[in-house]
Design a protein around this motif. Structure first.
Motif, PDB file in Angstrom:
ATOM      1  N   THR A 145      19.563   8.468 -10.427  1.00 45.31           N
ATOM      2  CA  THR A 145      19.516   7.005 -10.418  1.00 45.31           C
ATOM      3  C   THR A 145      20.511   6.402 -11.406  1.00 45.31           C
ATOM      4  O   THR A 145      21.174   5.415 -11.089  1.00 45.31           O
ATOM      5  N   HIS A 146      20.611   6.984 -12.595  1.00 45.94           N
ATOM      6  CA  HIS A 146      21.555   6.432 -13.584  1.00 45.94           C
ATOM      7  C   HIS A 146      23.000   6.563 -13.091  1.00 45.94           C
ATOM      8  O   HIS A 146      23.790   5.626 -13.198  1.00 45.94           O
ATOM      9  N   THR A 147      23.316   7.733 -12.542  1.00 48.67           N
ATOM     10  CA  THR A 147      24.681   7.948 -12.050  1.00 48.67           C
ATOM     11  C   THR A 147      24.993   6.987 -10.909  1.00 48.67           C
ATOM     12  O   THR A 147      26.075   6.378 -10.878  1.00 48.67           O
ATOM     13  N   ALA A 148      24.058   6.810 -10.002  1.00 48.62           N
ATOM     14  CA  ALA A 148      24.281   5.903  -8.868  1.00 48.62           C
ATOM     15  C   ALA A 148      24.462   4.466  -9.346  1.00 48.62           C
ATOM     16  O   ALA A 148      25.327   3.738  -8.840  1.00 48.62           O
ATOM     17  N   SER A 149      23.679   4.045 -10.348  1.00 48.14           N
ATOM     18  CA  SER A 149      23.799   2.647 -10.790  1.00 48.14           C
ATOM     19  C   SER A 149      25.082   2.418 -11.583  1.00 48.14           C
ATOM     20  O   SER A 149      25.698   1.354 -11.465  1.00 48.14           O
ATOM     21  N   ARG A 158      38.769  -6.071 -12.191  1.00 51.02           N
ATOM     22  CA  ARG A 158      39.909  -5.897 -13.095  1.00 51.02           C
ATOM     23  C   ARG A 158      41.161  -5.412 -12.389  1.00 51.02           C
ATOM     24  O   ARG A 158      42.228  -5.310 -13.013  1.00 51.02           O
ATOM     25  N   GLY A 159      41.017  -5.039 -11.132  1.00 48.28           N
ATOM     26  CA  GLY A 159      42.160  -4.522 -10.392  1.00 48.28           C
ATOM     27  C   GLY A 159      42.649  -3.178 -10.906  1.00 48.28           C
ATOM     28  O   GLY A 159      43.824  -2.841 -10.789  1.00 48.28           O
ATOM     29  N   THR A 160      41.723  -2.388 -11.473  1.00 49.13           N
ATOM     30  CA  THR A 160      42.102  -1.042 -11.924  1.00 49.13           C
ATOM     31  C   THR A 160      41.763  -0.040 -10.833  1.00 49.13           C
ATOM     32  O   THR A 160      41.101  -0.365  -9.850  1.00 49.13           O
ATOM     33  N   ASN A 161      42.210   1.193 -11.003  1.00 46.44           N
ATOM     34  CA  ASN A 161      42.060   2.213  -9.969  1.00 46.44           C
ATOM     35  C   ASN A 161      40.590   2.527  -9.682  1.00 46.44           C
ATOM     36  O   ASN A 161      39.870   3.024 -10.540  1.00 46.44           O
ATOM     37  N   LEU A 162      40.189   2.253  -8.459  1.00 43.96           N
ATOM     38  CA  LEU A 162      38.784   2.395  -8.067  1.00 43.96           C
ATOM     39  C   LEU A 162      38.344   3.856  -8.012  1.00 43.96           C
ATOM     40  O   LEU A 162      37.265   4.211  -8.497  1.00 43.96           O
ATOM     41  N   SER A 206      28.051  -0.180 -10.659  1.00 42.01           N
ATOM     42  CA  SER A 206      28.553  -1.146 -11.648  1.00 42.01           C
ATOM     43  C   SER A 206      30.056  -1.000 -11.854  1.00 42.01           C
ATOM     44  O   SER A 206      30.781  -1.999 -11.918  1.00 42.01           O
ATOM     45  N   ILE A 207      30.505   0.249 -11.963  1.00 42.19           N
ATOM     46  CA  ILE A 207      31.924   0.463 -12.240  1.00 42.19           C
ATOM     47  C   ILE A 207      32.779   0.059 -11.040  1.00 42.19           C
ATOM     48  O   ILE A 207      33.940  -0.322 -11.192  1.00 42.19           O
ATOM     49  N   ALA A 264      37.958   5.412 -11.477  1.00 41.89           N
ATOM     50  CA  ALA A 264      36.790   4.835 -12.159  1.00 41.89           C
ATOM     51  C   ALA A 264      35.498   5.436 -11.614  1.00 41.89           C
ATOM     52  O   ALA A 264      34.592   5.797 -12.380  1.00 41.89           O
ATOM     53  N   LYS A 265      35.416   5.576 -10.291  1.00 40.51           N
ATOM     54  CA  LYS A 265      34.195   6.085  -9.671  1.00 40.51           C
ATOM     55  C   LYS A 265      33.991   7.571  -9.953  1.00 40.51           C
ATOM     56  O   LYS A 265      32.859   8.035 -10.104  1.00 40.51           O
ATOM     57  N   VAL A 266      35.081   8.331 -10.048  1.00 41.51           N
ATOM     58  CA  VAL A 266      34.961   9.757 -10.401  1.00 41.51           C
ATOM     59  C   VAL A 266      34.482   9.877 -11.855  1.00 41.51           C
ATOM     60  O   VAL A 266      33.632  10.714 -12.172  1.00 41.51           O
ATOM     61  N   ALA A 267      35.000   9.015 -12.721  1.00 41.87           N
ATOM     62  CA  ALA A 267      34.548   9.011 -14.120  1.00 41.87           C
ATOM     63  C   ALA A 267      33.051   8.700 -14.183  1.00 41.87           C
ATOM     64  O   ALA A 267      32.315   9.333 -14.951  1.00 41.87           O
ATOM     65  N   ALA A 268      32.602   7.768 -13.360  1.00 46.53           N
ATOM     66  CA  ALA A 268      31.175   7.419 -13.340  1.00 46.53           C
ATOM     67  C   ALA A 268      30.322   8.627 -12.948  1.00 46.53           C
ATOM     68  O   ALA A 268      29.273   8.876 -13.547  1.00 46.53           O
ATOM     69  N   LEU A 269      30.777   9.380 -11.963  1.00 50.50           N
ATOM     70  CA  LEU A 269      30.002  10.539 -11.500  1.00 50.50           C
ATOM     71  C   LEU A 269      29.754  11.545 -12.619  1.00 50.50           C
ATOM     72  O   LEU A 269      28.677  12.125 -12.724  1.00 50.50           O
TER      73      LEU A 269
END
Ligand SMILES: [Fe+2]
Length: 107
Positions: A30-34, A46-50, A38-39, A53-58
């Motif tokens: 749940t934390h990783t998904a949220s 911010r127009g940064t690399n999606l 958010s990211i 960012a999403k791989v960093a979140a994982l």
């Protein structure tokens, strides 16, 4: 455009699915998904690399969930896990891996 992210997601969630402690497993999923959601909004605003960012979140709290490590160590250890996986999977350039692991280490 998010094919590589999908591959990483499959791996990370596969690892989280194997966590024996039910509370820790639910927290990981749940934390990783949220944070991923958010990211997504933050990166788009911010127009940064999606994808990066999403791989960093994982991976951002990976060591917290997989190693149950001390919180003070979790950013550094999670970035090391991410580095190892991203290097071995062969899908990412060195500069991309540097970017992603830097973000994880600094969070
Ligand atoms: Fe964290």
């Amino acid at each position: 455009m998010l094919e590589r992210y999908e591959k990483v997601k499959e791996y990370v969630y596969g690892q989280y699915a194997k966590i024996y402690n039910e509370d820790l497993k639910i927290a990981a999923l749940t934390h990783t998904a949220s944070v991923d959601l958010s990211i997504t909004f933050i990166a788009m605003a911010r127009g940064t690399n999606l994808e990066r960012a999403k791989v960093a979140a994982l991976f951002h709290d990976y060591a917290q969930f997989i190693d149950n490590c001390p919180h003070s160590q979790h950013a550094k250890l999670s970035s090391l896990h991410a580095y190892k996986y991203l290097k071995e999977c062969g899908l990412f350039k060195t500069t991309e891996i540097d970017d992603i692991t830097y973000a994880i280490r600094q969070h």
